[in-house]
Design a protein around this motif. Structure first.
Motif, PDB file in Angstrom:
ATOM      1  N   UNK A 125       0.818  -1.205   0.000  1.00 35.42           N
ATOM      2  CA  UNK A 125       0.000   0.000   0.000  1.00 35.42           C
ATOM      3  C   UNK A 125       0.855   1.261   0.000  1.00 35.42           C
ATOM      4  N   UNK A 126       1.951   1.246   0.795  1.00 36.99           N
ATOM      5  CA  UNK A 126       2.817   2.420   0.911  1.00 36.99           C
ATOM      6  C   UNK A 126       4.265   1.966   0.928  1.00 36.99           C
ATOM      7  N   UNK A 127       4.937   1.903  -0.220  1.00 41.40           N
ATOM      8  CA  UNK A 127       6.338   1.485  -0.252  1.00 41.40           C
ATOM      9  C   UNK A 127       7.230   2.417   0.573  1.00 41.40           C
ATOM     10  N   UNK A 128       8.325   1.853   1.051  1.00 43.56           N
ATOM     11  CA  UNK A 128       9.311   2.604   1.827  1.00 43.56           C
ATOM     12  C   UNK A 128      10.665   2.466   1.134  1.00 43.56           C
ATOM     13  N   UNK A 129      11.229   3.591   0.738  1.00 43.14           N
ATOM     14  CA  UNK A 129      12.544   3.621   0.077  1.00 43.14           C
ATOM     15  C   UNK A 129      12.591   2.667  -1.108  1.00 43.14           C
ATOM     16  N   UNK A 130      11.504   2.593  -1.856  1.00 42.44           N
ATOM     17  CA  UNK A 130      11.454   1.757  -3.043  1.00 42.44           C
ATOM     18  C   UNK A 130      11.045   0.322  -2.795  1.00 42.44           C
ATOM     19  N   UNK A 131      10.864  -0.055  -1.544  1.00 44.62           N
ATOM     20  CA  UNK A 131      10.472  -1.418  -1.209  1.00 44.62           C
ATOM     21  C   UNK A 131       8.961  -1.534  -1.145  1.00 44.62           C
ATOM     22  N   UNK A 132       8.388  -2.351  -2.039  1.00 48.47           N
ATOM     23  CA  UNK A 132       6.996  -2.751  -1.877  1.00 48.47           C
ATOM     24  C   UNK A 132       6.979  -4.137  -1.232  1.00 48.47           C
ATOM     25  N   UNK A 133       5.803  -4.730  -1.106  1.00 53.47           N
ATOM     26  CA  UNK A 133       5.710  -6.024  -0.447  1.00 53.47           C
ATOM     27  C   UNK A 133       6.465  -7.109  -1.178  1.00 53.47           C
ATOM     28  N   UNK A 134       6.436  -7.073  -2.518  1.00 52.11           N
ATOM     29  CA  UNK A 134       7.132  -8.084  -3.304  1.00 52.11           C
ATOM     30  C   UNK A 134       8.640  -8.023  -3.073  1.00 52.11           C
ATOM     31  N   UNK A 135       9.207  -6.821  -3.098  1.00 52.81           N
ATOM     32  CA  UNK A 135      10.646  -6.678  -2.905  1.00 52.81           C
ATOM     33  C   UNK A 135      11.042  -7.012  -1.470  1.00 52.81           C
ATOM     34  N   UNK A 136      10.161  -6.687  -0.517  1.00 55.57           N
ATOM     35  CA  UNK A 136      10.441  -7.051   0.870  1.00 55.57           C
ATOM     36  C   UNK A 136      10.482  -8.573   1.035  1.00 55.57           C
ATOM     37  N   UNK A 137       9.576  -9.283   0.359  1.00 49.77           N
ATOM     38  CA  UNK A 137       9.591 -10.747   0.415  1.00 49.77           C
ATOM     39  C   UNK A 137      10.873 -11.287  -0.217  1.00 49.77           C
ATOM     40  N   UNK A 138      11.255 -10.704  -1.348  1.00 41.96           N
ATOM     41  CA  UNK A 138      12.457 -11.142  -2.049  1.00 41.96           C
ATOM     42  C   UNK A 138      13.692 -10.926  -1.169  1.00 41.96           C
ATOM     43  N   UNK A 139      13.792  -9.751  -0.556  1.00 40.76           N
ATOM     44  CA  UNK A 139      14.927  -9.457   0.304  1.00 40.76           C
ATOM     45  C   UNK A 139      14.970 -10.404   1.493  1.00 40.76           C
ATOM     46  N   UNK A 140      13.811 -10.686   2.097  1.00 50.07           N
ATOM     47  CA  UNK A 140      13.771 -11.584   3.253  1.00 50.07           C
ATOM     48  C   UNK A 140      14.213 -12.985   2.867  1.00 50.07           C
ATOM     49  N   UNK A 141      13.768 -13.442   1.706  1.00 50.34           N
ATOM     50  CA  UNK A 141      14.193 -14.747   1.196  1.00 50.34           C
ATOM     51  C   UNK A 141      15.715 -14.813   1.098  1.00 50.34           C
ATOM     52  N   UNK A 142      16.320 -13.790   0.502  1.00 56.53           N
ATOM     53  CA  UNK A 142      17.763 -13.789   0.328  1.00 56.53           C
ATOM     54  C   UNK A 142      18.516 -13.719   1.642  1.00 56.53           C
ATOM     55  N   UNK A 143      17.995 -13.008   2.618  1.00 56.95           N
ATOM     56  CA  UNK A 143      18.707 -12.860   3.882  1.00 56.95           C
ATOM     57  C   UNK A 143      18.505 -14.047   4.806  1.00 56.95           C
ATOM     58  N   UNK A 144      17.634 -14.979   4.437  1.00 59.81           N
ATOM     59  CA  UNK A 144      17.530 -16.234   5.174  1.00 59.81           C
ATOM     60  C   UNK A 144      18.585 -17.243   4.728  1.00 59.81           C
ATOM     61  N   UNK A 145      19.405 -16.863   3.755  1.00 62.61           N
ATOM     62  CA  UNK A 145      20.477 -17.762   3.313  1.00 62.61           C
ATOM     63  C   UNK A 145      21.460 -18.061   4.443  1.00 62.61           C
ATOM     64  N   UNK A 146      21.675 -17.097   5.333  1.00 62.36           N
ATOM     65  CA  UNK A 146      22.668 -17.254   6.394  1.00 62.36           C
ATOM     66  C   UNK A 146      22.096 -16.785   7.725  1.00 62.36           C
ATOM     67  N   UNK A 147      22.135 -17.618   8.767  1.00 65.27           N
ATOM     68  CA  UNK A 147      21.693 -17.159  10.091  1.00 65.27           C
ATOM     69  C   UNK A 147      22.444 -15.930  10.580  1.00 65.27           C
ATOM     70  N   UNK A 148      23.668 -15.718  10.087  1.00 63.52           N
ATOM     71  CA  UNK A 148      24.416 -14.534  10.499  1.00 63.52           C
ATOM     72  C   UNK A 148      23.779 -13.246   9.989  1.00 63.52           C
TER      73      UNK A 148
END
Length: 489
Positions: free
Chosen positions: A288-311
């Motif tokens: 509904x309201x993107x933040x710094x270019x992040x919509x829900x789709x990009x937020x999901x994509x980023x979260x997926x990538x950052x689950x690659x490493x527990x660190x």
């Protein structure tokens, strides 16, 4: 699988590359960008020429750039250990140095020359280009999350244009010859150029598919093969991309437990269930309201990538906090090259072009948009965290080049020399992929499963059991008698 214009008999296509003159490479300094990435390890590089089309070995050739960290102990040296970081499309020239910097055991460095490379079409190896730009709509090799049916149809237009861009920009005719089978043939050409009778191999992620193809096509030339974080076959197809949704559902509870235990610090939920609800509410809010270019789709994509490493869990929690607060400045501050690309266009164009070419050429994809609409609807329900991304449509549905040969079939008739290494929880290559390849390599393989989360195990995760088991195999040839389950350290 229908064979579209098989250009060379398989027996000929899989024959070992011969080099009666022995070693045929000249080692010299690597390009400056490779040396900078490898620092402080001092790599050396060489060029190997290979046919564009192995059905026409006297036709056009392309140059592959390879790199080396030579054995520390020539008397103990067994041979070469070729490396691949995944992709397809990932540069592997600095991977020998990365493994050294990560602490690969000295016994492995004594036993092998570590050989990195940019595979055909990548980086310094006669790169291919589809002309993708940062300003364009096609910006990821994983399609965006499709919240509804209309989003699939919008993505179909983007995917169609991406395929047309690839055809229009294929000036030298290399794209049709980008395939896992040809990359495996390139590995054998490198082996021959180095004067080796056999080669060992360590491949991560898509590198597992490449290694499985090489072991199947060249069983007598494959020495000790380690496949880490496993795609499930010799190729990545639509089913493989749909497993991204499966993998994220499996690994997300590991992050949710972590975040819930730190609720007082991050405020993402006091229970794993609340953390999961936070994920969905953030995605909906950002749509509904993107933040710094992040919509829900990009937020999901980023979260997926950052689950690659527990660190990376702490940084992911920071990002979620910033999203929840609508803090665009902090979101921008936390971004890095793995979340939102800021590098020159070539850094985006080349990996995306290689990924599209190899995945689209390896197997025949459905050309019916309705098949993808149905897959997205199914996976949106079955894997709500990320399933409607991996199932979404991509350029392979509109790929303009004909498939020249079927995908490489896994060949179980060979030496018992394939060690599979896999975390139980992995967003990109879930444990299911390892189980699938273990079944295909029933007699030739053993599997090491690690009861932990992350993408990448050997050397990269630090698990002692997996490290020791793999090192014993690479150095001493000690294959486990049975499959191994390693507890988390």
């Amino acid at each position: 699988m229908a064979v579209l214009g098989l250009s060379v008999p398989l027996a000929t296509a899989h024959a070992a590359t011969e080099d009666p003159n022995g070693p045929d490479v000249e080692w010299s300094a690597c390009p400056d960008d490779v040396l900078a990435e490898a620092a402080p390890v001092d790599l050396e590089c060489a060029t190997v020429s290979v046919p564009v089309d192995y059905a026409d070995p006297d036709g056009d050739h392309l140059d592959l750039l390879i790199s080396r960290v030579a054995s520390n102990n020539p008397e103990q040296r067994r041979g070469t250990l070729m490396l691949n970081p995944g992709g397809p499309g990932g540069s592997g020239l600095s991977l020998p140095a990365l493994l050294v910097n990560q602490g690969i055991p000295s016994s492995v460095l004594d036993t092998y020359d570590l050989i990195g490379m940019d595979t055909r079409g990548v980086g310094h190896s006669t790169p291919v280009s589809c002309g993708f730009t940062l300003e364009g709509d096609y910006y990821s090799n994983i399609p965006p999350f499709a919240p509804d049916d209309a989003a699939v149809l919008r993505q179909a237009d983007i995917a169609r244009q991406a395929a047309e861009d690839c055809e229009a920009n294929d000036k030298n005719g290399h794209l049709p010859h980008m395939s896992t089978a040809n990359i495996a043939r390139d590995l054998d050409s490198i082996r021959a150029a180095l004067g080796e009778e056999k080669t060992s191999f360590l491949g991560y992620s898509y590198g597992s598919a490449l290694g499985a193809a090489y072991a199947s096509m060249f069983p007598e030339q494959s020495d000790r093969i380690v496949l880490d974080s496993i795609v499930g076959d010799t190729f990545l197809d639509h089913d493989g991309m749909r497993r991204f949704g499966h993998g994220m559902e499996e690994v997300f509870p590991h992050f949710a437990d972590w975040a819930a235990a730190r609720h007082d610090s991050y405020g993402l939920g006091s229970t794993p269930e609340e953390v999961r609800e936070t994920y969905f509410s953030l995605a909906e809010s950002l749509d509904e309201t993107p933040v710094a270019g992040f919509d829900g789709s990009l937020m999901r994509h980023m979260s997926f990538g950052m689950l690659y490493k527990p660190t990376q869990y702490a940084k992911l929690a920071q990002q979620w906090q910033a999203f929840a607060a609508g803090d665009a400045e902090t979101v921008q501050l936390l971004q890095d090259d793995d979340t939102v690309p800021t590098e020159p266009v070539s850094i985006i164009d080349n990996p995306l072009s290689v990924f599209a070419a190899v995945t689209c050429n390896d197997v025949k994809w459905s050309t019916d948009v309705d098949d993808y609409r149905q897959a997205v609807a199914e996976d949106r329900e079955a894997y709500p965290l990320f399933g409607a991304a991996g199932a979404n449509i991509n350029p392979c549905a509109f790929w303009p080049f004909e498939q020249t040969e079927p995908p490489v079939a896994v060949d179980d008739d060979g030496p018992q020399n394939v060690l599979l290494v896999q975390n139980k929880l992995d967003p990109a290559t879930p444990h299911l992929g390892g189980e699938m390849l273990r079944e295909k390599f029933e007699n030739r393989s053993r599997m090491v499963s690690v009861d932990d989360a992350g993408h990448g195990v050997y050397v990269l995760s630090g698990n002692s059991c997996a490290l020791n088991t793999t090192t014993r195999y690479l150095v001493d040839g000690e294959m486990p008698e049975d499959d191994v389950l390693c507890a988390a350290d």
